[in-house]
Motif scaffolding. Structure first.
Motif, PDB file in Angstrom:
ATOM      1  N   TYR A 204       0.833  -1.194   0.000  1.00  0.00           N
ATOM      2  CA  TYR A 204       0.000   0.000   0.000  1.00  0.00           C
ATOM      3  C   TYR A 204       0.870   1.247   0.000  1.00  0.00           C
ATOM      4  O   TYR A 204       1.943   1.277   0.607  1.00  0.00           O
ATOM      5  CB  TYR A 204      -0.891   0.059   1.247  1.00  0.00           C
ATOM      6  CG  TYR A 204      -1.900  -1.052   1.393  1.00  0.00           C
ATOM      7  CD1 TYR A 204      -2.735  -1.415   0.339  1.00  0.00           C
ATOM      8  CD2 TYR A 204      -2.044  -1.722   2.600  1.00  0.00           C
ATOM      9  CE1 TYR A 204      -3.681  -2.421   0.488  1.00  0.00           C
ATOM     10  CE2 TYR A 204      -2.982  -2.729   2.762  1.00  0.00           C
ATOM     11  CZ  TYR A 204      -3.798  -3.076   1.703  1.00  0.00           C
ATOM     12  OH  TYR A 204      -4.731  -4.076   1.855  1.00  0.00           O
ATOM     13  N   THR A 205       0.365   2.295  -0.644  1.00  0.00           N
ATOM     14  CA  THR A 205       0.909   3.639  -0.469  1.00  0.00           C
ATOM     15  C   THR A 205      -0.047   4.381   0.439  1.00  0.00           C
ATOM     16  O   THR A 205      -1.207   4.590   0.096  1.00  0.00           O
ATOM     17  CB  THR A 205       1.048   4.370  -1.815  1.00  0.00           C
ATOM     18  OG1 THR A 205       1.952   3.638  -2.652  1.00  0.00           O
ATOM     19  CG2 THR A 205       1.596   5.776  -1.604  1.00  0.00           C
ATOM     20  N   LEU A 206       0.446   4.760   1.604  1.00  0.00           N
ATOM     21  CA  LEU A 206      -0.418   5.327   2.641  1.00  0.00           C
ATOM     22  C   LEU A 206      -0.225   6.832   2.776  1.00  0.00           C
ATOM     23  O   LEU A 206       0.866   7.361   2.541  1.00  0.00           O
ATOM     24  CB  LEU A 206      -0.116   4.683   3.994  1.00  0.00           C
ATOM     25  CG  LEU A 206      -0.236   3.165   4.102  1.00  0.00           C
ATOM     26  CD1 LEU A 206       0.095   2.724   5.520  1.00  0.00           C
ATOM     27  CD2 LEU A 206      -1.618   2.680   3.701  1.00  0.00           C
ATOM     28  N   HIS A 207      -1.317   7.476   3.193  1.00  0.00           N
ATOM     29  CA  HIS A 207      -1.273   8.872   3.614  1.00  0.00           C
ATOM     30  C   HIS A 207      -1.565   8.863   5.120  1.00  0.00           C
ATOM     31  O   HIS A 207      -2.733   8.903   5.534  1.00  0.00           O
ATOM     32  CB  HIS A 207      -2.330   9.699   2.865  1.00  0.00           C
ATOM     33  CG  HIS A 207      -2.118   9.723   1.376  1.00  0.00           C
ATOM     34  ND1 HIS A 207      -1.474  10.751   0.733  1.00  0.00           N
ATOM     35  CD2 HIS A 207      -2.461   8.823   0.416  1.00  0.00           C
ATOM     36  CE1 HIS A 207      -1.432  10.502  -0.567  1.00  0.00           C
ATOM     37  NE2 HIS A 207      -2.027   9.332  -0.781  1.00  0.00           N
ATOM     38  N   PRO A 208      -0.536   8.775   5.967  1.00  0.00           N
ATOM     39  CA  PRO A 208      -0.737   8.622   7.417  1.00  0.00           C
ATOM     40  C   PRO A 208      -1.348   9.875   8.040  1.00  0.00           C
ATOM     41  O   PRO A 208      -0.891  10.994   7.780  1.00  0.00           O
ATOM     42  CB  PRO A 208       0.680   8.378   7.953  1.00  0.00           C
ATOM     43  CG  PRO A 208       1.510   8.056   6.761  1.00  0.00           C
ATOM     44  CD  PRO A 208       0.892   8.780   5.618  1.00  0.00           C
ATOM     45  N   LEU A 209      -2.363   9.675   8.873  1.00  0.00           N
ATOM     46  CA  LEU A 209      -3.075  10.795   9.480  1.00  0.00           C
ATOM     47  C   LEU A 209      -2.915  10.854  10.996  1.00  0.00           C
ATOM     48  O   LEU A 209      -2.831  11.946  11.574  1.00  0.00           O
ATOM     49  CB  LEU A 209      -4.564  10.710   9.139  1.00  0.00           C
ATOM     50  CG  LEU A 209      -4.910  10.679   7.645  1.00  0.00           C
ATOM     51  CD1 LEU A 209      -6.405  10.469   7.462  1.00  0.00           C
ATOM     52  CD2 LEU A 209      -4.443  11.951   6.963  1.00  0.00           C
TER      53      LEU A 209
ATOM     54  N   ILE B 225     -11.065   6.501   5.541  1.00  0.00           N
ATOM     55  CA  ILE B 225     -10.047   6.299   6.565  1.00  0.00           C
ATOM     56  C   ILE B 225      -9.965   4.819   6.900  1.00  0.00           C
ATOM     57  O   ILE B 225     -10.974   4.168   7.174  1.00  0.00           O
ATOM     58  CB  ILE B 225     -10.374   7.101   7.845  1.00  0.00           C
ATOM     59  CG1 ILE B 225     -10.666   8.562   7.506  1.00  0.00           C
ATOM     60  CG2 ILE B 225      -9.220   6.991   8.841  1.00  0.00           C
ATOM     61  CD1 ILE B 225      -9.531   9.302   6.884  1.00  0.00           C
ATOM     62  N   ARG B 226      -8.758   4.287   6.875  1.00  0.00           N
ATOM     63  CA  ARG B 226      -8.524   2.881   7.212  1.00  0.00           C
ATOM     64  C   ARG B 226      -7.713   2.777   8.497  1.00  0.00           C
ATOM     65  O   ARG B 226      -6.913   3.660   8.807  1.00  0.00           O
ATOM     66  CB  ARG B 226      -7.786   2.185   6.070  1.00  0.00           C
ATOM     67  CG  ARG B 226      -8.505   2.241   4.725  1.00  0.00           C
ATOM     68  CD  ARG B 226      -9.692   1.307   4.700  1.00  0.00           C
ATOM     69  NE  ARG B 226      -9.290  -0.075   4.855  1.00  0.00           N
ATOM     70  CZ  ARG B 226      -8.879  -0.857   3.843  1.00  0.00           C
ATOM     71  NH1 ARG B 226      -8.829  -0.369   2.599  1.00  0.00           N
ATOM     72  NH2 ARG B 226      -8.531  -2.098   4.045  1.00  0.00           N
ATOM     73  N   GLN B 227      -7.912   1.684   9.226  1.00  0.00           N
ATOM     74  CA  GLN B 227      -7.138   1.403  10.436  1.00  0.00           C
ATOM     75  C   GLN B 227      -6.202   0.238  10.147  1.00  0.00           C
ATOM     76  O   GLN B 227      -6.657  -0.860   9.821  1.00  0.00           O
ATOM     77  CB  GLN B 227      -8.065   1.046  11.598  1.00  0.00           C
ATOM     78  CG  GLN B 227      -9.040   2.135  11.975  1.00  0.00           C
ATOM     79  CD  GLN B 227     -10.010   1.675  13.059  1.00  0.00           C
ATOM     80  OE1 GLN B 227      -9.830   0.616  13.670  1.00  0.00           O
ATOM     81  NE2 GLN B 227     -11.042   2.466  13.306  1.00  0.00           N
ATOM     82  N   LEU B 228      -4.906   0.472  10.260  1.00  0.00           N
ATOM     83  CA  LEU B 228      -3.917  -0.565  10.007  1.00  0.00           C
ATOM     84  C   LEU B 228      -3.141  -0.852  11.287  1.00  0.00           C
ATOM     85  O   LEU B 228      -2.554   0.049  11.888  1.00  0.00           O
ATOM     86  CB  LEU B 228      -2.945  -0.151   8.898  1.00  0.00           C
ATOM     87  CG  LEU B 228      -3.566   0.021   7.504  1.00  0.00           C
ATOM     88  CD1 LEU B 228      -3.908   1.482   7.253  1.00  0.00           C
ATOM     89  CD2 LEU B 228      -2.633  -0.494   6.420  1.00  0.00           C
TER      90      LEU B 228
ATOM     91  N   PHE C 165     -11.121  15.729   8.199  1.00  0.00           N
ATOM     92  CA  PHE C 165     -10.717  14.731   9.190  1.00  0.00           C
ATOM     93  C   PHE C 165     -10.395  15.403  10.515  1.00  0.00           C
ATOM     94  O   PHE C 165      -9.600  16.345  10.579  1.00  0.00           O
ATOM     95  CB  PHE C 165      -9.492  13.948   8.711  1.00  0.00           C
ATOM     96  CG  PHE C 165      -8.953  12.988   9.754  1.00  0.00           C
ATOM     97  CD1 PHE C 165      -9.626  11.826  10.054  1.00  0.00           C
ATOM     98  CD2 PHE C 165      -7.772  13.275  10.440  1.00  0.00           C
ATOM     99  CE1 PHE C 165      -9.146  10.945  11.013  1.00  0.00           C
ATOM    100  CE2 PHE C 165      -7.274  12.408  11.392  1.00  0.00           C
ATOM    101  CZ  PHE C 165      -7.964  11.238  11.684  1.00  0.00           C
ATOM    102  N   ASP C 166     -11.030  14.907  11.571  1.00  0.00           N
ATOM    103  CA  ASP C 166     -10.745  15.362  12.928  1.00  0.00           C
ATOM    104  C   ASP C 166     -10.623  14.122  13.808  1.00  0.00           C
ATOM    105  O   ASP C 166     -11.573  13.340  13.918  1.00  0.00           O
ATOM    106  CB  ASP C 166     -11.865  16.273  13.434  1.00  0.00           C
ATOM    107  CG  ASP C 166     -11.604  16.763  14.847  1.00  0.00           C
ATOM    108  OD1 ASP C 166     -12.026  16.076  15.803  1.00  0.00           O
ATOM    109  OD2 ASP C 166     -10.959  17.820  14.998  1.00  0.00           O
ATOM    110  N   LEU C 167      -9.460  13.924  14.417  1.00  0.00           N
ATOM    111  CA  LEU C 167      -9.194  12.688  15.151  1.00  0.00           C
ATOM    112  C   LEU C 167     -10.170  12.482  16.302  1.00  0.00           C
ATOM    113  O   LEU C 167     -10.709  11.379  16.475  1.00  0.00           O
ATOM    114  CB  LEU C 167      -7.749  12.692  15.671  1.00  0.00           C
ATOM    115  CG  LEU C 167      -7.315  11.471  16.491  1.00  0.00           C
ATOM    116  CD1 LEU C 167      -7.481  10.193  15.688  1.00  0.00           C
ATOM    117  CD2 LEU C 167      -5.870  11.627  16.962  1.00  0.00           C
TER     118      LEU C 167
END
Length: 284
Positions: free
Chosen positions: A132-137, A158-161, A182-184
């Motif tokens: 995967y190429t991820l965009h970490p948030l 949004i995915r959880q890895l 996106f707001d955590l």
């Protein structure tokens, strides 16, 4: 030059010459670190180290060492505080999954510098490896496990890895794409880590529960507006608005026969089927 005879100072070969504090040496703190502050540094190192970027940890290590020395030198009650306080996880204590240190470093750097990340990831299916190429948030720690929140490739969901399932991670030069909405805190509050059922929306939960078991929810509320009303000599009725999640079901089943779901009917039927299946297993 005169100071270097008394302090751990080192010079480089540049012109003009530069001087720096020798690495891995105790931090010089003027005024001396107060014992109360030293205790905070000790607790921060013990409980927050997994959450801090490696560069921040490296920067703080001299303070951690100084704090340790300050506490060791105390001849009062404060020196024993470390022996009297522990933080325990909820539920059955399990050993945390192992995370590759190089993976954790790459993830921390990607989050810190807002860069994309190339990973090899093992989903739950055995023997499967995906790239995967991820965009970490964001990074979330839950039940001693680390979860990286990210979007994948050109997708926007949004995915959880799980970090322990990442086999390798490479930091890329490209900047990540950050979703504007996106707001955590909102993401967590909406029940994303509660293993949603359906849309995971709120439901009105009504249960009959023994008075002894009800002490749990009278001390730690399910909902700020929850209601507890006496029913008979040994039971009360609890009403609360909660998220419809698998975690809710685990919590309900944990009370065994001390709790009966009255509403909603669909949840009562679902838990009833599980209870009947368990009864069949134990009656064989």
């Amino acid at each position: 030059v005169s100071l270097s005879s008394r302090l751990p100072l080192v010079a480089d070969d540049a012109k003009p010459q530069g001087w720096s504090w020798k690495s891995a040496m105790p931090q010089l703190d003027l005024p001396t670190l107060e014992p109360q502050a030293a205790l905070v540094f000790y607790l921060a190192e013990k409980h927050l180290s997994p959450l801090l970027p490696a560069s921040t940890l490296d920067h703080l290590r001299p303070w951690f060492a100084t704090a340790q020395n300050v506490l060791d030198a105390q001849q009062n009650e404060l020196s024993h505080w470390r022996e009297k306080v522990r933080v325990l996880p909820s539920g059955l204590p399990l050993l945390p999954p192992q995370v590759d240190t190089s993976v954790q470093l790459a993830v921390n750097l990607a989050l810190l510098h807002e860069k994309q990340l190339e990973v090899s990831y093992c989903p739950r299916q055995p023997g499967v490896l995906k790239n995967y190429t991820l965009h970490p948030l964001a990074l979330v720690v839950r039940n001693q496990s680390f979860y990286l929140l990210a979007t994948i490739g050109d997708y926007t969901d949004i995915r959880q890895l799980a970090l322990h399932r990442i086999q390798s991670a490479t930091l890329l030069e490209e900047s990540l794409r950050h979703p504007s909405d996106f707001d955590l805190d909102r993401y967590i509050a909406e029940g994303a880590f509660g293993w949603q059922v359906g849309n995971g929306g709120p439901i009105r939960l009504v249960v009959k529960i023994t008075q002894a078991a009800a002490l749990t929810v009278s001390e730690r509320l399910l909902d700020a507006q929850q209601e507890i009303q006496p029913l008979d000599e040994s039971h009360v009725v609890l009403r609360a608005t909660v998220s419809d999640t698998k975690e809710l079901r685990v919590w309900l089943l944990g009370f065994g026969d001390q709790l009966e779901i009255l509403e909603p009917p669909t949840l009562r039927e679902e838990i009833g089927r599980i209870a009947q299946g368990m009864a069949t297993c134990y009656s064989a």
